[in-house]
Scaffold this active site. Structure first.
Site, PDB file in Angstrom:
ATOM      1  N   ARG A  96      61.288   6.097  42.679  1.00 23.52           N
ATOM      2  CA  ARG A  96      59.957   6.401  41.890  1.00 23.52           C
ATOM      3  C   ARG A  96      59.491   7.926  42.045  1.00 23.52           C
ATOM      4  NH1 ARG A  96      55.245   2.163  42.669  1.00 23.52           N
ATOM      5  NH2 ARG A  96      55.252   2.240  40.607  1.00 23.52           N
ATOM      6  N   HIS A 458      50.557   3.230  28.940  1.00 26.90           N
ATOM      7  CA  HIS A 458      50.817   4.695  28.919  1.00 26.90           C
ATOM      8  C   HIS A 458      49.660   5.341  27.987  1.00 26.90           C
ATOM      9  CE1 HIS A 458      52.361   8.373  27.148  1.00 26.90           C
ATOM     10  NE2 HIS A 458      52.984   8.637  28.310  1.00 26.90           N
ATOM     11  N   ARG A 564      28.043  39.533  19.522  1.00 26.96           N
ATOM     12  CA  ARG A 564      28.742  40.348  18.899  1.00 26.96           C
ATOM     13  C   ARG A 564      28.169  40.764  17.631  1.00 26.96           C
ATOM     14  NH1 ARG A 564      33.114  36.603  21.006  1.00 26.96           N
ATOM     15  NH2 ARG A 564      34.798  37.666  21.788  1.00 26.96           N
ATOM     16  N   ARG A 620      26.268  43.773  22.066  1.00 27.71           N
ATOM     17  CA  ARG A 620      27.182  44.536  22.186  1.00 27.71           C
ATOM     18  C   ARG A 620      27.342  45.368  20.906  1.00 27.71           C
ATOM     19  NH1 ARG A 620      33.187  43.106  22.138  1.00 27.71           N
ATOM     20  NH2 ARG A 620      32.769  42.134  20.049  1.00 27.71           N
ATOM     21  N   GLU A 749      37.245  46.808  29.643  1.00 32.09           N
ATOM     22  CA  GLU A 749      38.171  46.207  28.678  1.00 32.09           C
ATOM     23  C   GLU A 749      39.528  46.886  28.669  1.00 32.09           C
ATOM     24  OE1 GLU A 749      36.164  44.268  24.877  1.00 32.09           O
ATOM     25  OE2 GLU A 749      35.366  46.219  25.011  1.00 32.09           O
ATOM     26  N   GLY A 770      35.587  42.506  29.560  1.00 30.69           N
ATOM     27  CA  GLY A 770      35.984  41.768  28.351  1.00 30.69           C
ATOM     28  C   GLY A 770      37.357  41.663  28.651  1.00 30.69           C
ATOM     29  N   ASP A 773      40.381  41.727  25.649  1.00 33.98           N
ATOM     30  CA  ASP A 773      41.035  42.838  25.428  1.00 33.98           C
ATOM     31  C   ASP A 773      41.838  43.608  26.877  1.00 33.98           C
ATOM     32  OD1 ASP A 773      41.023  44.131  22.868  1.00 33.98           O
ATOM     33  OD2 ASP A 773      38.712  44.041  22.978  1.00 33.98           O
ATOM     34  N   CYS A 835      32.673  38.018  29.865  1.00 30.71           N
ATOM     35  CA  CYS A 835      32.685  37.679  28.587  1.00 30.71           C
ATOM     36  C   CYS A 835      33.806  37.412  27.534  1.00 30.71           C
ATOM     37  CB  CYS A 835      31.676  38.418  27.675  1.00 30.71           C
ATOM     38  SG  CYS A 835      32.157  40.146  27.330  1.00 30.71           S
TER      39      CYS A 835
HETATM   40  C1  PEP Z   1      36.916  40.999  25.223  1.00 33.80           C
HETATM   41  O1  PEP Z   1      37.672  41.935  24.982  1.00 33.80           O
HETATM   42  O2  PEP Z   1      37.009  40.108  26.139  1.00 33.80           O
HETATM   43  C2  PEP Z   1      35.509  40.696  24.310  1.00 33.80           C
HETATM   44  C3  PEP Z   1      34.750  39.782  24.790  1.00 33.80           C
HETATM   45  O3  PEP Z   1      35.445  41.243  23.128  1.00 33.80           O
HETATM   46  P1  PEP Z   1      36.298  40.972  21.721  1.00 33.80           P
HETATM   47  O4  PEP Z   1      36.809  39.620  22.102  1.00 33.80           O
HETATM   48  O5  PEP Z   1      34.932  40.833  21.044  1.00 33.80           O
HETATM   49  O6  PEP Z   1      37.148  42.003  21.559  1.00 33.80           O
HETATM   50 MG    MG Z   2      37.021  43.184  23.452  1.00 42.31          MG
END
Ligand code: PEP
Ligand code: MG
Length: 878
Positions: A96, A458, A564, A620, A749, A770, A773, A835
């Site tokens: 197994r 399953h 945003r 933002r 970012e 961020g 990005d 974020c």
């Molecule tokens: C990010 O870049 O993580 C972010 C929160 O900004 P956006 O997704 O609006 O570019």
């Molecule tokens: Mg961003």
């Protein structure tokens, strides 16, 4: 001395630093149970390191590992008093798989290994039970052909069905020794036909092929998918457990079953399980015979039942967790074949955690760790409206295998569920029974309905693990998978028709039943309160509307980490003014358009402050490339040209001039404010005026707006935009006579911002990573296109999971950690949050906790997940 790759159960157990990692979950459980004196058949574990080595050696088991395996076979012979491959006194084993974390998609079991014609004959004589001997033999050929060699199991099932039909019986147990002997011959013929060679007679070869098959099952497409879904590293490998057979198929005082120490669906503190007399392992889960409830065992074998209940309680006490156990009864004696922490629904997880705390079995912290944060997701989605449910009439019912509300279009194949999901639609997967290949389809469905299989099938196990609604084993359901329809109590339902499944009652309804949003009450609320007591990381939300903000506060958000502003621009009543602003030729024109937007933005922010009351709000400034707002359809362009009093050609030329080759690396973020400072001026005015207006009514909320500048990569750039904000804000505040405070911070970012974080912190009063990005820019992957090629990275095991969903701790994480330190070297009390999407993903949350962030911000529906994940992080990193 060469490395040890094989351990007898309980051998050197105390010396192994991390048994689960080396022996796998199942191996560690068996070793642990053996060491605690539970009735476990003897056996040994081939380690996960042997699996890794198998792959490193080009999919070969090294000679030294083979040698070690054979040594342990000898130990097994000595312990059991039987001999592997000896017809006079044969030792049969099970093989197994068992990874660190149980993976229901891997090869599970081959039973009765070590048998051939001669040995079957010997076993018949020795046991005086030829039926049992040939039943074991035919099962072995069937399982070996399927799971080790990969032959089509339905061919073997068909032969079995034909044999039963020929003998005029319906159950496997009604076949005689002679019938089974004939079946063995037919199975072997089928094997030879498909495989092109004789069935292997040599027990040693059978064993080594079995071990290899387990290793290979680590690396199938579905196993890779499962790992990606759960973030399990490819490097872990699986262990293999080889164990002396305990036979549940020797007669009516034998049997086998699967049981949980508490109900895995509801959490009720009562043993929950299924078993079959005169059967072996797979019979219970395969759904061929309908298993009996474990309570029935009490009637016929009260001592065994009591023995089992006591064992279950002891194991639960020992592991301080609900146990999922497999057992076999041979001649009225109980053997334990497995124990592990049982998979359970989110509802059950909360119930069990609260109960075990109340019973004094676990501490609050241990109770919290018993609930997986990601699991809560299933409780945060809508449930059926009670009134609508009452008003509806079910057309049938199955077993309530995994709770939840599942409504969508019926599909019969996993691929079709994926296709529907990709098309933005909801699917309900209907199958005769599910198998490991269906996992991708299950993941992409709202619910699963099967005709066969019990609560431990399953489908049920996997669905509970995923938090998916599942109704299993609906006896009346006739599924025609190829023809793509099903029949249920006189109703015919075709592919594409909508049905609703209630996973809590097992009821099946035609059409879609209305659902209502989830709420945090009862055990859920209790656990969330405990989580809040221990976590240190704050949880904020990403919300752009008062509705989202209110939902997030209900789920426990302590502020908005990202509002945003551009999302507000897309609404029908304002997109015109936005477009006007974008195509403006002069600053005057642009200011005129911005003036139209100002009152709308101001009222948006008033709504957000009012929804958030005393909680902080981070707003933002405009971020995306401007062309995202421009019309693309010719009729919209013509209409806009008329509105703006320019010719269609002129407008086309303006739109063309805004074209960028790499818009995500183009004219966006704070670059917009550098080129058009009037945009930052308008947004500052909207943020500050709204705060003043709301403060006048609610001074007790103490509103302190946090203005966040996106996409900063250079300290002077930050200063440039901040100066605009401060100038406008201070003027408005001075005029208003309200003593409003505000902060100006930045997003991190761009890798350059992380590198220069100490200098940026001279201007920025707070940071928010961020990570969407930052991941895009660090990897150089377009966040909008990467999914297209990342699949190749998962299948080639370059990356385990999507770095846009789960933070890449090695690379992007290093930047996060470094920038936090650098920022705080300038500004010791710098508030730092995140974020990006990873802010609500449990493993990433733990990382953010460890590097000392103040908060994570995520979408409203992930707030409870983040709260619990933050509590886990605090407990684990004390
Ligand atoms: C990010 O870049 O993580 C972010 C929160 O900004 P956006 O997704 O609006 O570019
Ligand atoms: Mg961003």
């Amino acid at each position: 001395m060469s490395k040890k790759y094989v351990y007898f159960f309980n051998e050197d157990y105390n010396k192994i630093e991390n048994p689960r990692n080396l022996l796998g979950g199942k191996g560690a459980g068996l070793a642990e149970m053996s060491s605690q004196g539970f009735p476990v058949p003897y056996g040994f574990t081939v380690t996960t390191e042997a699996c890794t080595r198998y792959y490193a050696d080009g999919e070969k088991i090294a000679d030294e590992i083979v040698e070690q395996i054979m040594e342990k076979v000898e130990m097994l012979e000595n312990a059991s008093g039987k001999k592997f491959g000896d017809p006079k006194n044969p030792l049969l084993v099970s093989v197994r798989s068992g990874a660190r974390i149980s993976m229901p998609v891997m090869m599970d079991t081959v039973l009765n290994l070590g048998i051939n014609d001669e040995i079957a004959e010997g076993l018949a004589k020795l046991s005086g039970n030829p039926r049992f001997a040939y039943d074991s033999y035919r099962r072995f050929i069937q399982m070996y052909s399927d799971v080790v060699i990969g032959l089509n199991k339905s061919h073997f099932e068909r032969i079995l069905d034909e044999e039963k039909e020929k003998r005029g019986v319906t159950l496997d147990t009604e076949l005689t020794a002679e019938d089974l002997k004939e079946l063995v011959a037919l199975f072997k013929r089928q094997y030879k036909e498909e495989k092109g060679e004789e069935f292997p007679e040599d027990p040693k070869a059978q064993l080594l092929e079995g071990v290899k098959a387990v290793f290979r099952s680590w690396n199938t497409e579905r196993a890779n998918y499962y790992r990606k879904m759960n973030g399990i590293p490819h490097e872990w490998g699986t262990a293999v457990n080889v164990q002396m057979m305990a036979f549940g198929n020797m007669g009516e005082n034998c049997g086998t079953g699967v049981a949980f120490s508490r109900n895995p669906s509801t959490g009720e503190n009562k043993i929950y399980g299924e078993f079959l007399y005169n059967a072996q392992g797979e019979d219970v889960v395969a759904g061929i015979r309908t298993p009996l409830s474990i309570d029935k065992l009490a009637e016929r074998m009260p001592e065994v039942y009591e023995d089992f209940c006591n064992t279950a309680k002891k194991l639960e006490k020992y592991y301080k967790n609900m146990q999922d156990m497999e057992f076999t009864i041979q001649d009225g004696k109980l053997f334990m074949l497995q124990t592990r922490n049982g998979k359970r629904t989110a509802t059950a997880a909360l119930q069990i955690a609260c109960d075990m705390y109340d019973e004094g079995l676990v501490t609050k912290e241990q109770a919290l760790l018993m609930v997986e944060p990601q699991q809560l997701d299933s409780l945060l989605h809508p449930t059926f409206d009670t009134a609508a449910l009452k008003a509806a009439t079910p057309v049938g019912a199955g077993l309530p295998a995994s709770p939840g509300a599942g409504a969508g279009k019926v599909v019969f194949h996993a691929d079709d569920a994926v296709a529907l999901k990709n098309a933005g639609e909801k699917a309900v997967l209907v199958r005769l029974e599910t198998s490991p290949e269906d996992i991708i389809g299950m993941d992409n469905s709202q619910g699963i309905l099967t005709a066969r299989g019990g609560m431990t099938s399953h489908a049920a196990v996997v669905a509970r693990g995923m938090g998916k609604c599942c109704v299993a084993g609906c006896q009346e359901l006739k599924v025609y998978e190829e023809e793509r329809y099903f029949e249920l109590n006189g109703h015919t339902v075709r592919e594409g028709d909508i049905i609703s499944l209630d996973g809590s009652t097992g009821n099946i309804y035609l059409g879609e039943i209305k659902s209502v949003p989830a709420a945090i009450t009862g055990n859920f609320e209790r656990i969330m309160n405990w989580a809040d007591e221990v976590r240190t990381l704050k949880i904020r939300t990403n919300a752009d509307s008062p509705k989202d903000a209110r939902q997030a506060v209900e789920f426990g958000a302590e502020g908005i980490g990202l509002c945003r502003t551009e999302h507000m621009f897309f609404e029908a009543d304002r997109i015109k003014a936005v477009r006007e602003m974008i195509v403006s030729k002069t600053q005057e024109q642009r200011r005129a358009a911005l003036a139209k937007l100002l009152p709308m933005q101001r009222s948006d922010f008033e709504g957000i402050y009012s929804a958030m009351t005393v909680y902080p709000v981070t707003i933002r400034f405009l971020d995306p490339p401007l062309h995202e707002f421009l019309p693309t359809k010719e009729e919209d362009i013509v209409a806009l040209a008329a509105e703006l009093n320019v010719t269609v050609e002129e407008l086309h030329a303006t739109i063309a001039s805004l074209h960028e080759f790499n818009p995500m690396m183009g004219h966006r973020g704070c670059r917009l404010s550098v080129t058009y400072p009037e945009i930052a001026e308008m947004q500052t005015r909207a943020v500050i005026e709204a705060a003043i207006n709301v403060t006048k009514v609610h001074p007790e909320w103490n509103i302190v707006p946090e203005i966040m500048i996106p996409l900063v990569g250079e300290p002077k750039e930050m200063k440039f935009v901040k100066d605009i904000v401060v100038k406008v804000a201070d003027e408005i505040i001075a005029e208003s006579g309200v003593n409003l405070k505000y902060h100006v911070g930045t997003m991190i970012e761009i890798p350059r911002a992380a590198l220069l974080a100490d200098e940026i912190a001279k201007e920025a009063e707070f940071f928010s990573f961020g990570t969407n990005d930052l991941t895009q820019m660090t990897f150089g992957f377009s966040r909008d296109d990467a999914a297209k090629f990342l699949d190749a990275y998962y299948s080639n095991k370059i990356y385990v999971s999507d770095p846009f969903a789960r933070l890449d701790q090695n690379g992007v994480g290093k930047l996060v950690e470094m920038a936090t330190k650098l920022g705080r070297s300038t500004r010791p009390n710098l508030k730092v949050g995140v974020c990006g999407e990873q802010g609500g993903e449990p493993a990433s949350v733990e990382f953010f906790h460890k590097v000392g962030l103040n908060y994570v911000s995520c979408s409203p529906y992930r707030v409870p997940i983040a709260r619990l994940a933050a509590a886990h992080a605090a407990i684990k990193n004390k």
